[in-house]
Enzyme design. Sequence first.
Site, short mmCIF file in Angstrom:
data_model
loop_
_atom_site.label_atom_id
_atom_site.label_comp_id
_atom_site.label_asym_id
_atom_site.label_seq_id
_atom_site.Cartn_x
_atom_site.Cartn_y
_atom_site.Cartn_z
N PHE A 113 117.53 -57.99 -49.32
CA PHE A 113 116.23 -58.67 -49.44
C PHE A 113 116.40 -60.00 -50.17
O PHE A 113 117.04 -60.06 -51.22
CB PHE A 113 115.30 -57.73 -50.23
N SER A 181 122.08 -53.37 -50.12
CA SER A 181 120.68 -53.12 -50.48
C SER A 181 119.84 -52.83 -49.24
O SER A 181 120.11 -51.88 -48.52
CB SER A 181 120.15 -54.30 -51.29
N MET A 182 118.83 -53.66 -48.92
CA MET A 182 118.09 -53.41 -47.68
C MET A 182 118.99 -53.53 -46.46
O MET A 182 118.73 -52.91 -45.42
CB MET A 182 116.92 -54.39 -47.55
N TRP A 206 119.15 -49.59 -50.19
CA TRP A 206 117.72 -49.42 -50.50
C TRP A 206 117.01 -49.04 -49.22
O TRP A 206 117.17 -49.70 -48.19
CB TRP A 206 117.16 -50.73 -51.05
N ASP A 227 122.24 -49.34 -61.45
CA ASP A 227 121.33 -49.98 -60.48
C ASP A 227 119.88 -49.60 -60.80
O ASP A 227 119.51 -48.43 -60.71
CB ASP A 227 121.70 -49.54 -59.06
N HIS A 259 123.05 -53.35 -59.28
CA HIS A 259 122.64 -53.54 -57.89
C HIS A 259 123.41 -54.65 -57.19
O HIS A 259 123.60 -54.61 -55.98
CB HIS A 259 121.14 -53.84 -57.85
O1 9J3 Z 1 118.43 -56.29 -52.65
C1 9J3 Z 1 117.54 -55.65 -52.04
O2 9J3 Z 1 117.49 -55.57 -50.78
C2 9J3 Z 1 116.45 -55.07 -52.93
C3 9J3 Z 1 115.45 -54.20 -52.27
C4 9J3 Z 1 114.11 -54.39 -52.95
O3 9J3 Z 1 113.99 -54.96 -54.01
O4 9J3 Z 1 113.05 -53.96 -52.29
C5 9J3 Z 1 111.77 -54.20 -52.87
C6 9J3 Z 1 110.74 -54.23 -51.81
#
Ligand code: 9J3
Length: 312
Positions: A113, A181-182, A206, A227, A259
């Site tokens: 993200f 993450s995402m 995530w 994280d 993270h």
């Molecule tokens: O680094 C990320 O993809 C964090 C994911 C996240 O913060 O989602 C919040 C909606």
Amino acid sequence: MQATSQSSTPTPENGPVRHRRRSRGPLLGVLASAAALAGLATTLSGGANAAQNPHERGPAPTEASVTAPLGPFAVSRTTVSRSSVSGFGGGTIYFPTSTEQGTFGAVAIAPGFTARQSSIAWLGPRLASQGFVVFTIDTNTTSDRPASRGDQLLAALDFLTKTSSVRSRVDSTRLGVMGHSMGGGGALEAAKDRPSLRAAIPLTAWNLDKSWPEVRTPTLLVGADGDTIAPVRSHSEPFFQSLPSSLDRAYLELNNANHFTPNRPNTTIAKNSISWLKRFIDNDTRYEQFLCPPPQPSPSIAEYRGECPHTG
Ligand code: 9J3
């Protein structure tokens, strides 16, 4: 539109061994022929050499080779502009310069993200120099959700194998996905949607979806003990536990990490990712030594869950 390929300059440490073609004297010719016959005999008798597994690439691995900043293959790269593709945001393809060993398996990698391909760029040369075609991508928008990122990883693999300037270098049957993450949540989505994928490695992944029993792709989940954005207790741990127990699956929790640890060169991530990709994309059991017996807790590993590989 793709930019011109550019080769990185091999250094004495990481450059390929050069086999210059030159005429041999009679004695050398005889010796070479004898060596070739010996190799053929080993092949025919099913000896444990490279010919046994047609997907093996590169020399036998060592602890030093899987932890090195670069592997044995010199790497070239080509830029894929956003405007030249649809379904994802373009990216950079890192690939072994030489085609002497045939095609390579490939992996597409998505950022998280708000992030761009630069956040995962270190994995390009790191993995490609071990013998993979690596496609680090940008997403359509930096706020795309994990399901979209999964679709984009698959679009990137399709572009890589069907349209890209390196398509002939890629074995389209041996593909994998990674992401941060995402983007790691997207790697799970991609594996769920395309069971033919050979390996998935979500990095501090995530996702709101905590349950992945549909996944049939060998999956290595990498979490970080510190994280607070994708805490392992609500992300990587339940993701791991939800995968079929019959699947080759593993959970690696980085020690003293957070993270964003996957956004910088990290030896533990690299060693385990190389081993997972080699074992499951190339079926290269020479790398099983790094997965079996499973890694133990150490200054860099808080916890490891998973068994020795059983399929492949
Ligand atoms: O680094 C990320 O993809 C964090 C994911 C996240 O913060 O989602 C919040 C909606």
